[in-house]
Write an enzyme that holds these catalytic residues in place. Structure first.
Site, PDB file in Angstrom:
ATOM      1  N   HIS A  14       0.834  -1.203   0.000  1.00 26.90           N
ATOM      2  CA  HIS A  14       0.000   0.000   0.000  1.00 26.90           C
ATOM      3  C   HIS A  14       0.872   1.257   0.000  1.00 26.90           C
ATOM      4  CE1 HIS A  14      -3.206  -2.574   2.166  1.00 26.90           C
ATOM      5  NE2 HIS A  14      -3.718  -2.253   1.002  1.00 26.90           N
ATOM      6  N   CYS A  50      -3.178   1.215   9.559  1.00 21.77           N
ATOM      7  CA  CYS A  50      -4.186   0.250   9.094  1.00 21.77           C
ATOM      8  C   CYS A  50      -5.113  -0.223  10.203  1.00 21.77           C
ATOM      9  CB  CYS A  50      -3.524  -0.923   8.398  1.00 21.77           C
ATOM     10  SG  CYS A  50      -2.259  -1.700   9.358  1.00 21.77           S
TER      11      CYS A  50
HETATM   12  C1  CIR Z   1      -3.915  -7.520   3.844  1.00 21.63           C
HETATM   13  O1  CIR Z   1      -3.080  -8.124   3.152  1.00 21.63           O
HETATM   14  O2  CIR Z   1      -4.889  -6.985   3.348  1.00 21.63           O
HETATM   15  C2  CIR Z   1      -3.701  -7.477   5.332  1.00 21.63           C
HETATM   16  N1  CIR Z   1      -3.100  -8.687   5.777  1.00 21.63           N
HETATM   17  C3  CIR Z   1      -2.849  -6.295   5.721  1.00 21.63           C
HETATM   18  C4  CIR Z   1      -3.529  -4.992   5.448  1.00 21.63           C
HETATM   19  C5  CIR Z   1      -2.759  -3.838   5.949  1.00 21.63           C
HETATM   20  N2  CIR Z   1      -3.453  -2.636   5.651  1.00 21.63           N
HETATM   21  C6  CIR Z   1      -2.892  -1.453   5.582  1.00 21.63           C
HETATM   22  O3  CIR Z   1      -1.693  -1.325   5.748  1.00 21.63           O
HETATM   23  N3  CIR Z   1      -3.668  -0.428   5.298  1.00 21.63           N
END
Ligand code: CIR
Length: 251
Positions: free
Chosen positions: A159, A243
């Protein structure tokens, strides 16, 4: 008032998506303790916390940031790029409804909130494996008074906010040698501390990952009040600081 929507760590968190399996599996009890420390740190920044109950059917549901983008009094409820995460949005829709106006993203758009960084009147959005062109189009349509600037991410970056995050005003944390953010007040993060480029900043306070002394000192030198927290378990699931919350202001 500044609010943060968070969500409890589910019992299934060890099944969360990750680019490569961790050497040591996720410890769900430790993840819950670390998440509690994260929420305490946000509260110490003066943020009002609203915690959604865990959703065991969605292993990644602690990562609420990806499910909504809030700008002023409006939220775009996303269509997350990973199909396994699309069930996460309903509870976030319901929780944000009392606070802001809601716009729901439609297919074929996909967008993860982790790809969107608001600085001033500009929404920087990463074109990524999770965020497609139609998702970016719907983001721009939802927030017509913002300028939208698209950034291509370096290979392997999940991201946009894995490599940069806002610090307030026109200041940002940014990993050296990744994307260009001209005209901004950049606090450079050395590639050796790249993970520390993702932090939650609220009114002169910063919740950051512990164990990154150079970034810590660079932020402290600016007079920011730092709240280092342990994040080993969310990191195993490719998560970080921003996140785990949706931070937004209400009147
Ligand atoms: C994913 O792969 O979607 C989750 N395991 C991690 C998401 C992390 N999100 C973020 O940094 N905004």
């Amino acid at each position: 008032m500044i609010r943060a929507l968070v969500r409890e760590v589910p019992a299934t968190f060890a099944d969360a998506l990750c680019a490569s399996s961790p050497d040591v599996p996720i410890d769900v009890a430790l993840a819950r303790a670390q998440h509690a420390a994260y929420c305490d740190a946000l509260a110490a920044c003066g943020v009002a916390i609203e915690q959604l109950p865990a959703d065991d059917s969605s292993p990644d549901s602690v990562f609420v940031e990806d499910t909504a983008v809030v700008v002023e009094q409006r939220a775009l409820i996303t269509r997350p790029g990973a199909p396994s995460r699309r069930g996460e949005t309903a509870a976030v829709f319901a929780a944000l409804g009392p606070h802001v106006g809601l716009v729901q993203m439609d297919e074929p758009g996909t967008l993860d909130g982790g790809d969107v960084m608001l600085v001033g009147k500009t929404l920087y959005v990463g074109r990524s494996a999770r965020t497609n062109a139609d998702g970016i189009r719907q983001l721009a349509a939802a927030f017509p008074s913002q300028r939208v600037e698209v950034l291509d991410l370096p290979p392997g970056v999940l991201h946009l906010k894995c490599i940069c995050s806002p610090l307030g005003g026109d200041a940002v944390l940014l990993v050296e040698g990744t994307v260009q953010l001209p005209h901004m007040d950049v606090v450079h993060v050395t590639p050796a501390e790249a993970y520390a480029a993702n932090a939650v900043a609220v009114h002169g306070h910063v919740v950051m990952a512990d164990g990154f002394p150079r970034t810590h000192d660079a932020l402290a030198a600016r007079g920011l009040v730092l709240h280092p927290v342990p994040v080993s378990e969310v990191r195993k699931a490719d998560g970080s600081l921003t996140c785990q919350s949706i931070v937004f202001a209400t009147l």
